[in-house]
Design an enzyme around this catalytic site. Sequence first.
Site, PDB file in Angstrom:
ATOM      1  N   HIS A 168     -10.438  -5.059  -3.181  1.00  0.00           N
ATOM      2  CA  HIS A 168      -9.086  -5.278  -2.697  1.00  0.00           C
ATOM      3  C   HIS A 168      -9.119  -5.567  -1.206  1.00  0.00           C
ATOM      4  O   HIS A 168      -9.829  -4.914  -0.458  1.00  0.00           O
ATOM      5  CB  HIS A 168      -8.159  -4.095  -3.001  1.00  0.00           C
ATOM      6  CG  HIS A 168      -8.681  -2.761  -2.566  1.00  0.00           C
ATOM      7  ND1 HIS A 168      -9.733  -2.120  -3.199  1.00  0.00           N
ATOM      8  CD2 HIS A 168      -8.286  -1.934  -1.573  1.00  0.00           C
ATOM      9  CE1 HIS A 168      -9.960  -0.955  -2.612  1.00  0.00           C
ATOM     10  NE2 HIS A 168      -9.096  -0.825  -1.611  1.00  0.00           N
TER      11      HIS A 168
ATOM     12  N   VAL B 233     -11.085   3.083  -4.348  1.00  0.00           N
ATOM     13  CA  VAL B 233     -10.859   2.452  -5.645  1.00  0.00           C
ATOM     14  C   VAL B 233     -11.899   1.347  -5.763  1.00  0.00           C
ATOM     15  O   VAL B 233     -11.948   0.443  -4.928  1.00  0.00           O
ATOM     16  CB  VAL B 233      -9.431   1.879  -5.765  1.00  0.00           C
ATOM     17  CG1 VAL B 233      -9.246   1.173  -7.101  1.00  0.00           C
ATOM     18  CG2 VAL B 233      -8.387   2.978  -5.599  1.00  0.00           C
TER      19      VAL B 233
ATOM     20  N   HIS C 129      -7.164  -5.566   2.249  1.00  0.00           N
ATOM     21  CA  HIS C 129      -6.035  -4.962   2.949  1.00  0.00           C
ATOM     22  C   HIS C 129      -5.510  -5.990   3.948  1.00  0.00           C
ATOM     23  O   HIS C 129      -6.234  -6.371   4.874  1.00  0.00           O
ATOM     24  CB  HIS C 129      -6.476  -3.724   3.736  1.00  0.00           C
ATOM     25  CG  HIS C 129      -6.961  -2.590   2.909  1.00  0.00           C
ATOM     26  ND1 HIS C 129      -6.179  -1.488   2.648  1.00  0.00           N
ATOM     27  CD2 HIS C 129      -8.148  -2.367   2.304  1.00  0.00           C
ATOM     28  CE1 HIS C 129      -6.875  -0.631   1.918  1.00  0.00           C
ATOM     29  NE2 HIS C 129      -8.073  -1.145   1.690  1.00  0.00           N
TER      30      HIS C 129
ATOM     31  N   ASN D  78     -13.309  -2.963   2.200  1.00  0.00           N
ATOM     32  CA  ASN D  78     -14.247  -1.847   2.303  1.00  0.00           C
ATOM     33  C   ASN D  78     -15.189  -1.900   1.109  1.00  0.00           C
ATOM     34  O   ASN D  78     -14.753  -2.132  -0.014  1.00  0.00           O
ATOM     35  CB  ASN D  78     -13.497  -0.506   2.300  1.00  0.00           C
ATOM     36  CG  ASN D  78     -12.598  -0.367   3.507  1.00  0.00           C
ATOM     37  OD1 ASN D  78     -12.974  -0.703   4.614  1.00  0.00           O
ATOM     38  ND2 ASN D  78     -11.392   0.131   3.292  1.00  0.00           N
TER      39      ASN D  78
ATOM     40  N   ASP E  20       0.853  -1.184   0.000  1.00  0.00           N
ATOM     41  CA  ASP E  20       0.000   0.000   0.000  1.00  0.00           C
ATOM     42  C   ASP E  20       0.892   1.239   0.000  1.00  0.00           C
ATOM     43  O   ASP E  20       1.905   1.277   0.699  1.00  0.00           O
ATOM     44  CB  ASP E  20      -0.910   0.006   1.232  1.00  0.00           C
ATOM     45  CG  ASP E  20      -2.020   1.020   1.127  1.00  0.00           C
ATOM     46  OD1 ASP E  20      -1.718   2.235   1.163  1.00  0.00           O
ATOM     47  OD2 ASP E  20      -3.187   0.614   1.019  1.00  0.00           O
TER      48      ASP E  20
END
Length: 121
Positions: free
Chosen positions: A107, A103, A109, A94, A39
């Site tokens: 994805h 975005v 994290h 999220n 990240d």
Amino acid sequence: MSEAPRVQRAPDDLFLRIVAGEVPATIVHSDELVVAFEDVDPQAPVHVLVIPRERHESVAQLAAAAPATLARLVQVAQRIADERCGGEYRLVFNTGTAVGQSVFHVHGHVLGGRPFTWPPG
């Protein structure tokens, strides 16, 4: 009267550009289904994003459309956590702007390397 064309939320998907090698990233894993990279704004000592190569807006959409890819994403997250933070990690997805998705390409994290509190946020 014809309807206006529906505007896609992410016509220039940053993560697809990373997958294509058009945007530089520190790639830590790449296979036929998923890519993982550091990240750029880490929130923990270990903060890696794991994404599917194909665009799906949310984890629920990915689960419905490509469950094997979601399983692979989780396997890669575990491998990264095993290597970087002793297998103890938080995996966060999220979904929606109100909870921080910026975005709109699903994805995960992978966060670790420090204690976390509960509840988050």
